[in-house]
Each structure stands twice: as C-alpha cells, then as structure tokens.
Design a protein around this motif. Structure first.
Motif, PDB file in Angstrom:
ATOM      1  N   UNK A  10       0.864  -1.188   0.000  1.00  0.00           N
ATOM      2  CA  UNK A  10       0.000   0.000   0.000  1.00  0.00           C
ATOM      3  C   UNK A  10       0.902   1.241   0.000  1.00  0.00           C
ATOM      4  N   UNK A  11       0.367   2.349  -0.436  1.00  0.00           N
ATOM      5  CA  UNK A  11       1.122   3.609  -0.369  1.00  0.00           C
ATOM      6  C   UNK A  11       1.942   3.924  -1.604  1.00  0.00           C
ATOM      7  N   UNK A  12       1.950   3.009  -2.606  1.00  0.00           N
ATOM      8  CA  UNK A  12       2.686   3.293  -3.847  1.00  0.00           C
ATOM      9  C   UNK A  12       1.797   4.146  -4.743  1.00  0.00           C
ATOM     10  N   UNK A  13       2.309   5.303  -5.171  1.00  0.00           N
ATOM     11  CA  UNK A  13       1.459   6.161  -5.990  1.00  0.00           C
ATOM     12  C   UNK A  13       2.137   6.623  -7.284  1.00  0.00           C
ATOM     13  N   UNK A  14       3.449   6.550  -7.359  1.00  0.00           N
ATOM     14  CA  UNK A  14       4.099   7.165  -8.535  1.00  0.00           C
ATOM     15  C   UNK A  14       5.488   6.578  -8.785  1.00  0.00           C
ATOM     16  N   UNK A  15       6.143   7.133  -9.780  1.00  0.00           N
ATOM     17  CA  UNK A  15       7.474   6.666 -10.142  1.00  0.00           C
ATOM     18  C   UNK A  15       8.497   6.852  -9.035  1.00  0.00           C
ATOM     19  N   UNK A  16       8.330   7.920  -8.257  1.00  0.00           N
ATOM     20  CA  UNK A  16       9.271   8.157  -7.147  1.00  0.00           C
ATOM     21  C   UNK A  16       9.139   7.050  -6.104  1.00  0.00           C
ATOM     22  N   UNK A  17       7.905   6.578  -5.891  1.00  0.00           N
ATOM     23  CA  UNK A  17       7.691   5.467  -4.949  1.00  0.00           C
ATOM     24  C   UNK A  17       8.421   4.222  -5.455  1.00  0.00           C
ATOM     25  N   UNK A  18       8.313   3.975  -6.769  1.00  0.00           N
ATOM     26  CA  UNK A  18       8.989   2.802  -7.353  1.00  0.00           C
ATOM     27  C   UNK A  18      10.504   2.892  -7.128  1.00  0.00           C
ATOM     28  N   UNK A  21      11.514   2.274  -3.506  1.00  0.00           N
ATOM     29  CA  UNK A  21      11.383   0.849  -3.172  1.00  0.00           C
ATOM     30  C   UNK A  21      12.548   0.062  -3.774  1.00  0.00           C
ATOM     31  N   UNK A  22      12.884   0.393  -5.021  1.00  0.00           N
ATOM     32  CA  UNK A  22      14.019  -0.278  -5.673  1.00  0.00           C
ATOM     33  C   UNK A  22      15.304  -0.068  -4.878  1.00  0.00           C
ATOM     34  N   UNK A  23      15.473   1.157  -4.374  1.00  0.00           N
ATOM     35  CA  UNK A  23      16.672   1.472  -3.583  1.00  0.00           C
ATOM     36  C   UNK A  23      16.728   0.618  -2.326  1.00  0.00           C
ATOM     37  N   UNK A  24      15.576   0.543  -1.626  1.00  0.00           N
ATOM     38  CA  UNK A  24      15.530  -0.209  -0.365  1.00  0.00           C
ATOM     39  C   UNK A  24      15.843  -1.683  -0.628  1.00  0.00           C
ATOM     40  N   UNK A  25      15.245  -2.206  -1.695  1.00  0.00           N
ATOM     41  CA  UNK A  25      15.443  -3.626  -2.020  1.00  0.00           C
ATOM     42  C   UNK A  25      16.905  -3.892  -2.355  1.00  0.00           C
ATOM     43  N   UNK A  35       8.133  -4.039 -10.947  1.00  0.00           N
ATOM     44  CA  UNK A  35       7.476  -3.149  -9.975  1.00  0.00           C
ATOM     45  C   UNK A  35       6.423  -2.323 -10.710  1.00  0.00           C
ATOM     46  N   UNK A  36       5.272  -2.145 -10.069  1.00  0.00           N
ATOM     47  CA  UNK A  36       4.174  -1.403 -10.708  1.00  0.00           C
ATOM     48  C   UNK A  36       3.419  -0.607  -9.641  1.00  0.00           C
ATOM     49  N   UNK A  37       3.634   0.707  -9.660  1.00  0.00           N
ATOM     50  CA  UNK A  37       2.978   1.561  -8.644  1.00  0.00           C
ATOM     51  C   UNK A  37       1.462   1.561  -8.813  1.00  0.00           C
ATOM     52  N   UNK A  38       1.006   1.496 -10.071  1.00  0.00           N
ATOM     53  CA  UNK A  38      -0.449   1.520 -10.291  1.00  0.00           C
ATOM     54  C   UNK A  38      -1.110   0.278  -9.742  1.00  0.00           C
ATOM     55  N   UNK A  39      -0.491  -0.872  -9.973  1.00  0.00           N
ATOM     56  CA  UNK A  39      -1.073  -2.127  -9.479  1.00  0.00           C
ATOM     57  C   UNK A  39      -0.708  -2.355  -8.013  1.00  0.00           C
ATOM     58  N   UNK A  40       0.293  -1.651  -7.517  1.00  0.00           N
ATOM     59  CA  UNK A  40       0.662  -1.742  -6.105  1.00  0.00           C
ATOM     60  C   UNK A  40       1.394  -3.024  -5.726  1.00  0.00           C
ATOM     61  N   UNK A  41       2.315  -3.469  -6.595  1.00  0.00           N
ATOM     62  CA  UNK A  41       3.082  -4.657  -6.221  1.00  0.00           C
ATOM     63  C   UNK A  41       4.529  -4.542  -6.685  1.00  0.00           C
TER      64      UNK A  41
END
Lengths: 309, 66
Positions: A10-18, A21-25, A35-41
């Motif tokens: 939850x909480x993914x809304x845009x490219x910056x969120x992606x 998340x990529x950085x953390x991973x 990764x897909x912010x629109x689909x939230x996964x």
C-alpha cells in the motif's frame, strides 16, 4: 538460497515510490524483477533471511504489505478498534484524542455562547423560536468543520496525492454543504449558495493544496458543488420537513467527516506522521468565530424571498 | 554550513525520501530535509565544495535544481 517473492504494497502512488522501493530492495542485497505503482506490487528476488528486513524498511517508509494488518480491509472491527484507541487515548492516536478534547471544549463554549446570545439578545427578534433548531446545527457544523480541517492538517506533510485529493474533496464538500444548507434555509438560495460555495472552496483549497494543484482543484469543485446543493436542497425542502431533513443530512455529514479521520489514520497514521498544528485557543476561537458568523448571517443577513421559518 | 536549494519536479512524500536518500549518501553531508510542498531541500554539510555533488545527486534522481 534466493527465491522470488511478490509483495503487494500500500502507499505506492508514482514513479518516485517505485524508485525508493528499488533502492531499499537493492540496499538489502536483493533485486527487483518487476514493480508497478499503479497495481501496487513489486516482485523481488531475495534471500529468505533478508525478506523481513526489507518488509520492515519498506513499512517504515510508508509502504506496508497489504494483508499484513491484523484484520482485513473493510472489516468493521478495525473501525471499532480505532474508536476504542481514541477513547483509551492510546499513543498511536494522540493527535486524534487531543483534537477531540479541543472539539468538546469548542462545542461547550460555542453552545453556551449561542444559548447566552439567544436568551439575552436574539429571542425577541422575529422568527427567533423557529431558528432554535438551526442554531444547534450551526454549532455542530462549526465544530465538526474545525475538527476535520485541523485533523487533515495534522497529516498534510506526509500525505499521498490520492489521499490529499480525497481530503480536499471531503473538506470542500461537507462543510460547504452544511454551511450552504443552513444559510440557504434561513437566508434563501442566493446568500446560502454564496456562503456555502465560499466556505467550501476556501476550506477545500486550503486542505487539498498539500498535494498540489490536483488537491486544490478537487477542493474548488467540491466546494462549488456542495455550496450550491446545500442551499438548493434547503430551499426545496422548506415546505417538507426541512428541520428533520437537515438533522438527517447533518448526521450523515458528521459520519462522513469521521470516515475521513479514520482514512487519514489508517493510511498515514502508521508512520506516526500526525502533529497537531493548532492550539486549544486557536481551535476554540476558530469554531466560535464560525458559529458567530453563521448566527449573525441567520439573524441579520439579507433574506431571499423564500426562507425558513 | 547550511544551504537551501530550490528543486523542481517534487510532488509527493516519496520524492522527499528519494532526494534525502540520494543526498545522505554523499560523504560530508550531516543532515538533509526535503519538502515537496515548498519545493525546497535544505542540506547541512561540512565541506563547501560539496554543493556541485549535491546538485548532481538531485539531478540524477530526475529532478531539476534551480
């Protein structure tokens, strides 16, 4: 051994969120496959022992794994738990509990001020007895509006665009509707619409601008519609149980504002992002001022040709 | 020393996090605070030659430094 995992976040809304998340991973030695912010996964390849760390770090940044909560989305138990935590004044709802205390103080002071003004100055004015039930609604509208606006402000720093738009819409629509309905009933459709639209648009823009032009425009549209609708419906119901109608609509409006508070807490509260940005004096002063403006408009404002009572 | 930079293209909390993360990775940066609402990034650092690196890190993430 590495395996592939699919995390619904939850909480993914845009490219910056992606990107974040990529950085953390990758910081944890894992790789993002999709990764897909629109689909939230996000699909990642990771060692099993670092998966928990990744999930925790994502959660700390506001990307919680869906389904990781104690109960499922839509479960009324969550709402009851939220109400219970406010009653107990838990740390997790500190901002909400503080604002509810402010709102109680505001309701008492505004109610007393209105009662005092009514018995000392207003009761001998024409139609004053008919205005009594609407005076109560004025206090209700002023207190709930002040509460909701300040509650939204608590979370404005960490709000996503989607939530910000929802807040702009609700804060523009509900107070705009309530004020439009009150002024529409007592002053007619013209003054009611102007008062409702003005209040709805100003509050909607102020609440929604935390997520930029989208939220601000949402506030403008909601305030415009609600101000017009509130005044219009009041005038249309003048000869058909107006007071009962207003009490039912105001009850639903109050429930909607509570729903927004719950949404803010669920969607953003987990990050402990809430900071009360007002004081009790400012809160009570704002609520009281709004009540006074409504009462003054009701008794001394210009009247249209068809008004209550 | 502390400097505030105007950044274009920030629109949400993730933009704040992304920029803060990128700047924090630079050696010599002591603190950083990004605010998408004001479009400003405040950086506290101990080497005055770091500013080009900081701006470069922001641009690398896809934002424009004014």
């Amino acid at each position: 051994m590495s395996s592939e995992y699919r995390l619904e976040l939850s909480g993914m809304t845009c490219g910056a969120c992606e990107k974040i998340i990529e950085k953390i991973v990758s910081r944890n030695g894992a790789a993002v496959n999709e990764i897909d912010a629109n689909a939230g996964f996000v699909r990642i390849t990771s060692e099993e022992h670092v998966l928990g760390r990744i999930k925790k770090e994502l959660g700390d940044r506001g990307f919680k794994e869906k389904g990781s909560e104690d109960t499922a989305r839509g479960d009324p138990e969550r709402v009851f738990a939220y109400i219970g935590s406010i009653v107990r004044m838990d740390k997790s709802v500190g901002a909400e509990a503080t604002l509810i205390n402010y709102a109680i103080a505001c309701a008492i002071i505004s109610g007393l001020a209105v009662a005092l003004a009514y018995f000392l100055f207003l009761k001998d004015l024409p139609n004053s007895i008919g205005y009594a039930p609407i005076l109560l609604l004025s206090v209700f509208a002023a207190v709930t509006t002040t509460f909701s606006y300040n509650h939204a402000k608590c979370y404005s720093d960490g709000i996503s665009c989607t939530n910000g738009m929802m807040v702009g819409m609700i804060i523009g629509m509900i107070p705009g509707f309530m004020i439009g309905a009150i002024a529409g009933a007592t002053n007619g459709i013209f003054i009611g619409s102007i008062a409702g639209m003005l209040a709805g648009i100003v509050l909607g823009v102020k609440a929604g601008k935390c997520c930029g032009i989208m939220g601000a425009l949402e506030g403008v549209m909601a305030g415009l519609m609600a101000g017009l609708m509130g005044a219009m419906l009041s005038v249309m119901a003048l000869n058909d149980n107006l007071i009962a109608f207003l009490y039912i609509i105001f009850g639903i409006s109050g429930a909607t504002l509570f729903g927004m508070s719950y949404l803010l807490h669920r969607e953003i509260g987990g990050r402990e992002a809430a900071h009360v940005k007002t004081s009790i004096v400012k809160f009570v002063g704002t609520g009281l001022l709004l009540t006074i403006l409504l009462v003054v408009l009701m008794f001394f404002g210009p009247k249209g040709p068809i008004v209550y009572p | 020393m502390e400097k505030t930079i105007k950044v274009l293209g920030m629109h949400c909390n993730s933009c704040n996090l992304l920029i803060e993360d990128a700047i924090c990775e630079i050696k010599g940066v002591e603190a950083v605070n990004a605010n998408f609402q004001t479009g400003k990034v405040t950086v506290k650092y101990n080497d005055e030659n770091l500013m080009p690196k900081i701006k470069q890190a922001i641009e690398k993430e896809g934002y424009h430094v004014q």
